[in-house]
Enzyme design. Structure first.
Site, PDB file in Angstrom:
ATOM      1  N   CYS A  22       0.841  -1.208   0.000  1.00  0.00           N
ATOM      2  CA  CYS A  22       0.000   0.000   0.000  1.00  0.00           C
ATOM      3  C   CYS A  22       0.874   1.255   0.000  1.00  0.00           C
ATOM      4  CB  CYS A  22      -0.922   0.015   1.220  1.00  0.00           C
ATOM      5  SG  CYS A  22      -2.073  -1.374   1.279  1.00  0.00           S
ATOM      6  N   GLU A  23       1.885   1.236   0.847  1.00  0.00           N
ATOM      7  CA  GLU A  23       2.776   2.384   0.921  1.00  0.00           C
ATOM      8  C   GLU A  23       3.481   2.609  -0.406  1.00  0.00           C
ATOM      9  OE1 GLU A  23       6.591   3.509   3.588  1.00  0.00           O
ATOM     10  OE2 GLU A  23       4.737   3.039   4.668  1.00  0.00           O
TER      11      GLU A  23
END
Length: 154
Positions: free
Chosen positions: A46-47
């Site tokens: 996600c990051e």
């Protein structure tokens, strides 16, 4: 399965990392929307994806396009994450009712209580022009988003 292209995008109002309400309706008639669902803040894939948006924000977010990202995290977690990573686009909280917007878009993972990696391009009239869903751990191709945005702006 995610909602299909050509359908009207479900409306929503969610709080961003600054605890301000953001509605999809705010952009109808004004901007196309790149709507990016992700499982959780502070996680590797996600990051990486959101940093990809941040690092190429001028390509994704323009006078004609608004980026909106959504997870089931709280606005408070989003605030810390946005500050740490320098995210300058809305991180919207689908916290309560838990995952309701992700469910409306067909990307909620009932088993894990989170959004799968759903991506939607919504045109100015509120119609879905691009839809994809990847499962946890499956990264997305940001170039496909750019192509979809180019097509909707043509």
């Amino acid at each position: 399965m995610p909602i299909e292209t050509g359908t009207q995008a479900p409306g929503f109002t969610l709080k961003d990392q600054n605890n301000q309400e953001v509605s999809l309706a705010d952009f109808v008639g004004e901007k196309h929307v790149l709507l990016v669902f992700y499982p959780f803040a502070f996680t590797g894939t996600c990051e990486g994806e959101l940093c990809g948006i941040r690092d190429n924000l001028d390509s994704f977010q323009t006078d004609d396009v608004q980026v909106l990202s959504v997870s089931v995290d709280s606005p408070f977690a989003h605030k810390v994450w946005a500050q740490r990573e320098g995210f300058e686009f809305p991180l919207l909280s689908d916290f309560w009712p838990h995952g309701a917007v992700a469910q409306a878009y067909g990307v909620f993972n009932d088993e894990k209580g989170m959004a799968n990696r759903g991506t939607f391009v919504i045109d100015k009239s509120g119609v879905v022009r691009f839809a994809e869903m990847n499962f946890p751990g499956e990264g997305r191709d940001l170039a496909a988003w750019q192509k979809a945005l180019d097509e909707v702006q043509a």
